[in-house]
Motif scaffolding. Structure first.
Motif, PDB file in Angstrom:
ATOM      1  N   ALA A  38       0.832  -1.204   0.000  1.00 47.77           N
ATOM      2  CA  ALA A  38       0.000   0.000   0.000  1.00 47.77           C
ATOM      3  C   ALA A  38       0.870   1.259   0.000  1.00 47.77           C
ATOM      4  O   ALA A  38       0.505   2.284  -0.587  1.00 47.77           O
ATOM      5  CB  ALA A  38      -0.925  -0.012   1.210  1.00 47.77           C
ATOM      6  N   GLU A  39       2.030   1.156   0.629  1.00 49.56           N
ATOM      7  CA  GLU A  39       2.947   2.301   0.660  1.00 49.56           C
ATOM      8  C   GLU A  39       3.487   2.597  -0.738  1.00 49.56           C
ATOM      9  O   GLU A  39       3.593   3.770  -1.135  1.00 49.56           O
ATOM     10  CB  GLU A  39       4.102   2.026   1.631  1.00 49.56           C
ATOM     11  N   ASP A  40       3.816   1.532  -1.498  1.00 51.63           N
ATOM     12  CA  ASP A  40       4.262   1.727  -2.876  1.00 51.63           C
ATOM     13  C   ASP A  40       3.188   2.425  -3.694  1.00 51.63           C
ATOM     14  O   ASP A  40       3.462   3.349  -4.461  1.00 51.63           O
ATOM     15  CB  ASP A  40       4.575   0.378  -3.528  1.00 51.63           C
ATOM     16  N   LEU A  41       1.948   1.961  -3.538  1.00 49.49           N
ATOM     17  CA  LEU A  41       0.839   2.532  -4.301  1.00 49.49           C
ATOM     18  C   LEU A  41       0.620   3.986  -3.931  1.00 49.49           C
ATOM     19  O   LEU A  41       0.436   4.840  -4.808  1.00 49.49           O
ATOM     20  CB  LEU A  41      -0.438   1.725  -4.057  1.00 49.49           C
ATOM     21  N   ARG A  42       0.648   4.290  -2.634  1.00 49.87           N
ATOM     22  CA  ARG A  42       0.408   5.659  -2.187  1.00 49.87           C
ATOM     23  C   ARG A  42       1.487   6.594  -2.725  1.00 49.87           C
ATOM     24  O   ARG A  42       1.187   7.690  -3.218  1.00 49.87           O
ATOM     25  CB  ARG A  42       0.359   5.719  -0.664  1.00 49.87           C
ATOM     26  N   ALA A  43       2.746   6.161  -2.677  1.00 51.29           N
ATOM     27  CA  ALA A  43       3.834   7.007  -3.170  1.00 51.29           C
ATOM     28  C   ALA A  43       3.696   7.251  -4.669  1.00 51.29           C
ATOM     29  O   ALA A  43       3.903   8.378  -5.150  1.00 51.29           O
ATOM     30  CB  ALA A  43       5.184   6.351  -2.853  1.00 51.29           C
ATOM     31  N   PHE A  44       3.321   6.206  -5.405  1.00 50.24           N
ATOM     32  CA  PHE A  44       3.181   6.364  -6.849  1.00 50.24           C
ATOM     33  C   PHE A  44       2.004   7.273  -7.177  1.00 50.24           C
ATOM     34  O   PHE A  44       2.117   8.167  -8.030  1.00 50.24           O
ATOM     35  CB  PHE A  44       2.988   4.990  -7.509  1.00 50.24           C
ATOM     36  N   GLY A  45       0.866   7.058  -6.520  1.00 47.71           N
ATOM     37  CA  GLY A  45      -0.306   7.894  -6.775  1.00 47.71           C
ATOM     38  C   GLY A  45      -0.067   9.349  -6.441  1.00 47.71           C
ATOM     39  O   GLY A  45      -0.511  10.248  -7.164  1.00 47.71           O
ATOM     40  N   ASP A  46       0.661   9.601  -5.346  1.00 46.20           N
ATOM     41  CA  ASP A  46       0.979  10.983  -4.987  1.00 46.20           C
ATOM     42  C   ASP A  46       1.896  11.625  -6.017  1.00 46.20           C
ATOM     43  O   ASP A  46       1.857  12.840  -6.221  1.00 46.20           O
ATOM     44  CB  ASP A  46       1.643  11.013  -3.608  1.00 46.20           C
ATOM     45  N   GLU A  47       2.714  10.787  -6.678  1.00 48.91           N
ATOM     46  CA  GLU A  47       3.654  11.317  -7.668  1.00 48.91           C
ATOM     47  C   GLU A  47       2.975  11.641  -8.991  1.00 48.91           C
ATOM     48  O   GLU A  47       3.225  12.705  -9.581  1.00 48.91           O
ATOM     49  CB  GLU A  47       4.773  10.296  -7.901  1.00 48.91           C
ATOM     50  N   GLY A  76      -6.466   5.545  -1.139  1.00 47.81           N
ATOM     51  CA  GLY A  76      -7.048   4.823  -0.012  1.00 47.81           C
ATOM     52  C   GLY A  76      -7.647   3.484  -0.359  1.00 47.81           C
ATOM     53  O   GLY A  76      -7.980   2.692   0.539  1.00 47.81           O
ATOM     54  N   ASP A  77      -7.819   3.168  -1.661  1.00 52.73           N
ATOM     55  CA  ASP A  77      -8.345   1.855  -2.042  1.00 52.73           C
ATOM     56  C   ASP A  77      -7.329   0.767  -1.712  1.00 52.73           C
ATOM     57  O   ASP A  77      -6.116   0.980  -1.835  1.00 52.73           O
ATOM     58  CB  ASP A  77      -8.651   1.805  -3.547  1.00 52.73           C
ATOM     59  N   PRO A  78      -7.814  -0.410  -1.299  1.00 48.69           N
ATOM     60  CA  PRO A  78      -6.882  -1.507  -1.012  1.00 48.69           C
ATOM     61  C   PRO A  78      -6.315  -2.098  -2.295  1.00 48.69           C
ATOM     62  O   PRO A  78      -6.933  -2.030  -3.364  1.00 48.69           O
ATOM     63  CB  PRO A  78      -7.770  -2.531  -0.285  1.00 48.69           C
ATOM     64  N   LEU A  79      -5.134  -2.695  -2.194  1.00 47.00           N
ATOM     65  CA  LEU A  79      -4.543  -3.386  -3.322  1.00 47.00           C
ATOM     66  C   LEU A  79      -5.278  -4.693  -3.577  1.00 47.00           C
ATOM     67  O   LEU A  79      -5.682  -5.373  -2.632  1.00 47.00           O
ATOM     68  CB  LEU A  79      -3.075  -3.713  -3.039  1.00 47.00           C
ATOM     69  N   GLY A  96      -0.541  11.366  -9.645  1.00 45.74           N
ATOM     70  CA  GLY A  96      -1.925  11.813  -9.540  1.00 45.74           C
ATOM     71  C   GLY A  96      -2.893  10.638  -9.460  1.00 45.74           C
ATOM     72  O   GLY A  96      -2.652   9.577 -10.036  1.00 45.74           O
ATOM     73  N   TRP A  97      -3.985  10.862  -8.743  1.00 46.48           N
ATOM     74  CA  TRP A  97      -5.006   9.823  -8.553  1.00 46.48           C
ATOM     75  C   TRP A  97      -6.160  10.050  -9.508  1.00 46.48           C
ATOM     76  O   TRP A  97      -6.424  11.187  -9.889  1.00 46.48           O
ATOM     77  CB  TRP A  97      -5.503   9.833  -7.102  1.00 46.48           C
ATOM     78  N   PRO A  98      -6.903   8.990  -9.897  1.00 47.78           N
ATOM     79  CA  PRO A  98      -6.645   7.576  -9.596  1.00 47.78           C
ATOM     80  C   PRO A  98      -5.495   7.036 -10.447  1.00 47.78           C
ATOM     81  O   PRO A  98      -5.054   7.685 -11.408  1.00 47.78           O
ATOM     82  CB  PRO A  98      -7.965   6.906  -9.962  1.00 47.78           C
ATOM     83  N   VAL A  99      -5.032   5.827 -10.097  1.00 43.59           N
ATOM     84  CA  VAL A  99      -4.005   5.150 -10.877  1.00 43.59           C
ATOM     85  C   VAL A  99      -4.566   3.819 -11.362  1.00 43.59           C
ATOM     86  O   VAL A  99      -5.574   3.317 -10.846  1.00 43.59           O
ATOM     87  CB  VAL A  99      -2.712   4.919 -10.071  1.00 43.59           C
ATOM     88  N   VAL A 100      -3.922   3.256 -12.362  1.00 41.66           N
ATOM     89  CA  VAL A 100      -4.345   1.984 -12.940  1.00 41.66           C
ATOM     90  C   VAL A 100      -3.427   0.887 -12.420  1.00 41.66           C
ATOM     91  O   VAL A 100      -2.204   0.961 -12.593  1.00 41.66           O
ATOM     92  CB  VAL A 100      -4.285   2.025 -14.483  1.00 41.66           C
ATOM     93  N   ALA A 101      -3.997  -0.108 -11.751  1.00 41.37           N
ATOM     94  CA  ALA A 101      -3.239  -1.274 -11.310  1.00 41.37           C
ATOM     95  C   ALA A 101      -3.508  -2.421 -12.273  1.00 41.37           C
ATOM     96  O   ALA A 101      -4.652  -2.638 -12.687  1.00 41.37           O
ATOM     97  CB  ALA A 101      -3.626  -1.672  -9.893  1.00 41.37           C
ATOM     98  N   LYS A 102      -2.453  -3.137 -12.659  1.00 40.58           N
ATOM     99  CA  LYS A 102      -2.590  -4.245 -13.595  1.00 40.58           C
ATOM    100  C   LYS A 102      -1.892  -5.481 -13.047  1.00 40.58           C
ATOM    101  O   LYS A 102      -0.780  -5.389 -12.493  1.00 40.58           O
ATOM    102  CB  LYS A 102      -1.973  -3.895 -14.958  1.00 40.58           C
ATOM    103  N   ALA A 103      -2.541  -6.640 -13.225  1.00 38.64           N
ATOM    104  CA  ALA A 103      -1.877  -7.894 -12.912  1.00 38.64           C
ATOM    105  C   ALA A 103      -0.709  -8.077 -13.872  1.00 38.64           C
ATOM    106  O   ALA A 103      -0.830  -7.826 -15.072  1.00 38.64           O
ATOM    107  CB  ALA A 103      -2.858  -9.052 -13.043  1.00 38.64           C
TER     108      ALA A 103
END
Length: 377
Positions: A130-139, A164-167, A141-148
C-alpha cells in the motif's frame, strides 16, 4: 510436413476463435492446421480436422502435440514461458519464440523493455505494498491503474484505484498513471523469421467496460503523420523484440502523440476486420509469417470498414438461427462470423463486419447487426 499434401503442418496451441479463424485461412493455403484444444466444445475443435486435447501448461502434452508439426504458434499467450523454452531447446520451431513472447505475457517485463527502447509508455512502477501505491499515486496523480503482471485480458486483471483503495490481493502488480487519452488505437504488423514486415492501417478501437465493442478501419480523422508514426513504432517494436507472426500494438492517442498500452503476439480482436476488409487477412498473414512466406498485401478493400463484436445477451428471445435470418434479410451486405460458443451475457460469441464508402454509415450498420444478434431486436 503433411505427406498427403506436401505442405507444412502448423500447430496452434489453443482452440478458441483465433484458432478457428486461422483454420479457415489455412484451408485456402492448403496448409494443415493442428489445434491443441482444452475441450471438444472449443470453437476450433468444432471445425478443425486435426485436434488434440490437452492442457496448454502441461509440457508433456505440448511435446506430444508438437511432434510432426513444422512450426508451433499460439492463439493465446498463456503457455508458460519455461515450457516454450523447453520446446525450442528440443528442436521445435516455435513462433513467436520465448524471448519475444514473454513481453506479451509479463506486463512488468514489457514495460521495462519498452522503456529501455525509448518507446512512449505511461509512467509506471512495480507495486508490492500500500505504501508503494500511495507514493506512486501521490507522484503521478489519482486515480491510478493497477494491472496484474500476468494473465489479464478483456478488462480482467485491471483495476482503477483511488487514494485509499486496497490493493488487489494474491497477484503481482504494476501501477500506471491514468493517461488523458483522446481515444484508443491499434496497429498490427506481421514479421517473418527472414525479417520482412508488413503493417496494416491504423484502426480505432472502442472499449466498453474493458471489452472491445467496435473497430473502425482506418481510424477516422487520424493525421497521416500520426498514422505513419504508429506503424513505424509497431515495426520498430516487432524488430527489436524479434517477434515472428502477428504483433498487435494497442495505443492511446494523447495530446502530442501516442502511448503504448498493451502488446499481443498473435492474431488479435482489433484485426478481425481484415478478413473482408484487407487484401490479406491477419490470419493468413500470421500463417505466412510463421512459415517464412513472403507477406501479403495489407491495403483496405473498401474506403471504410467497421467491425462490431457480438456479445452474448440476456437469456430468452428468438433463437440465434432465426436472428441470422432476420439480419440477412435486413442487411445482406453484413458479414457475420460466429465462433461456436455457448451464449452467455457479455461473452464474445462472434463479430460482424460491414464495408462501404462512409464510415458513419458502415459503423451504424455493424452496430445494428451486432445488437440484433445479441438481443434479437
Amino acid at each position: 510436413m503433411d505427406t498427403r499434401t506436401g505442405l507444412p503442418v502448423v500447430g496452434m496451441v489453443g482452440g478458441g476463435q483465433l484458432a478457428r479463424m486461422t483454420h479457415q485461412a489455412a484451408i485456402a493455403l492448403g496448409q494443415s492446421l493442428r489445434v491443441l484444444a482444452a475441450s471438444p466444445d472449443d470453437g476450433a475443435a468444432l471445425v478443425a480436422a486435426d485436434v488434440q486435447y490437452g492442457d496448454h501448461s502441461d509440457l508433456a502434452a505440448l511435446r506430444t502435440f508438437a511432434k510432426g508439426c513444422d512450426v508451433v504458434t499460439f492463439d493465446h499467450e498463456h503457455v508458460p514461458t519455461e515450457a516454450v523454452r523447453e520446446l525450442v531447446s528440443s528442436g521445435v520451431s516455435v513462433y513467436p519464440g520465448p524471448d519475444a513472447l514473454v513481453f506479451a505475457q509479463d506486463k512488468r517485463a514489457m514495460r521495462q523493455r519498452l522503456s529501455a527502447l525509448g518507446a512512449p509508455v505511461p509512467r509506471w512502477r512495480p507495486i508490492s505494498s500500500a505504501e508503494d501505491l500511495r507514493a506512486f499515486g501521490d507522484e503521478v496523480g489519482w486515480p491510478v491503474v493497477a494491472k496484474a503482471v500476468r494473465g489479464g485480458y478483456d478488462g480482467r486483471g485491471v483495476w482503477m484505484l483511488a487514494q485509499g483503495d486496497p490493493l488487489p490481493s494474491g497477484v503481482e502488480l504494476i501501477a500506471e498513471e491514468r493517461v488523458a487519452l483522446r481515444r484508443e488505437l491499434a496497429v498490427q504488423v506481421a514479421r517473418s523469421p527472414f525479417g520482412q514486415v508488413a503493417a496494416y492501417p491504423v484502426v480505432e478501437t472502442v472499449q466498453r467496460e474493458g471489452i472491445c465493442v467496435e473497430v473502425l478501419a482506418p481510424a477516422p480523422d487520424l493525421p497521416s503523420t500520426l498514422a505513419v508514426a504508429a506503424q513505424q513504432l509497431a515495426i520498430d517494436i516487432a524488430t527489436a523484440l524479434d517477434v515472428v507472426g502477428m504483433l498487435a500494438v494497442e495505443l492511446f492517442e494523447v495530446d502530442g502523440g501516442l502511448v503504448v498500452n498493451e502488446l499481443a503476439m498473435r492474431p488479435h480482436n482489433s484485426g478481425h476486420w481484415t478478413i473482408e476488409g484487407a487484401r490479406t487477412s491477419q490470419f493468413e498473414q500470421h500463417l505466412r509469417a510463421v512459415l517464412d512466406y513472403p507477406m501479403g498485401e495489407t491495403a483496405l478493400t473498401a474506403p471504410a470498414v467497421a467491425m462490431a463484436n457480438v456479445l452474448g445477451g440476456p437469456p430468452g428471445g428468438i433463437a440465434l438461427d432465426e436472428r441470422l435470418h432476420h439480419l440477412f434479410a435486413a442487411d445482406p451486405g453484413a458479414k457475420v462470423h460466429l465462433y461456436g460458443k455457448q451464449l452467455r451475457p457479455g461473452r464474445k460469441v462472434g463479430h460482424v463486419t460491414v464495408l462501404g464508402d462512409d464510415m458513419e454509415a458502415v459503423r451504424a450498420r455493424a452496430a445494428r447487426a451486432a445488437r440484433w444478434l445479441q438481443e434479437g431486436r
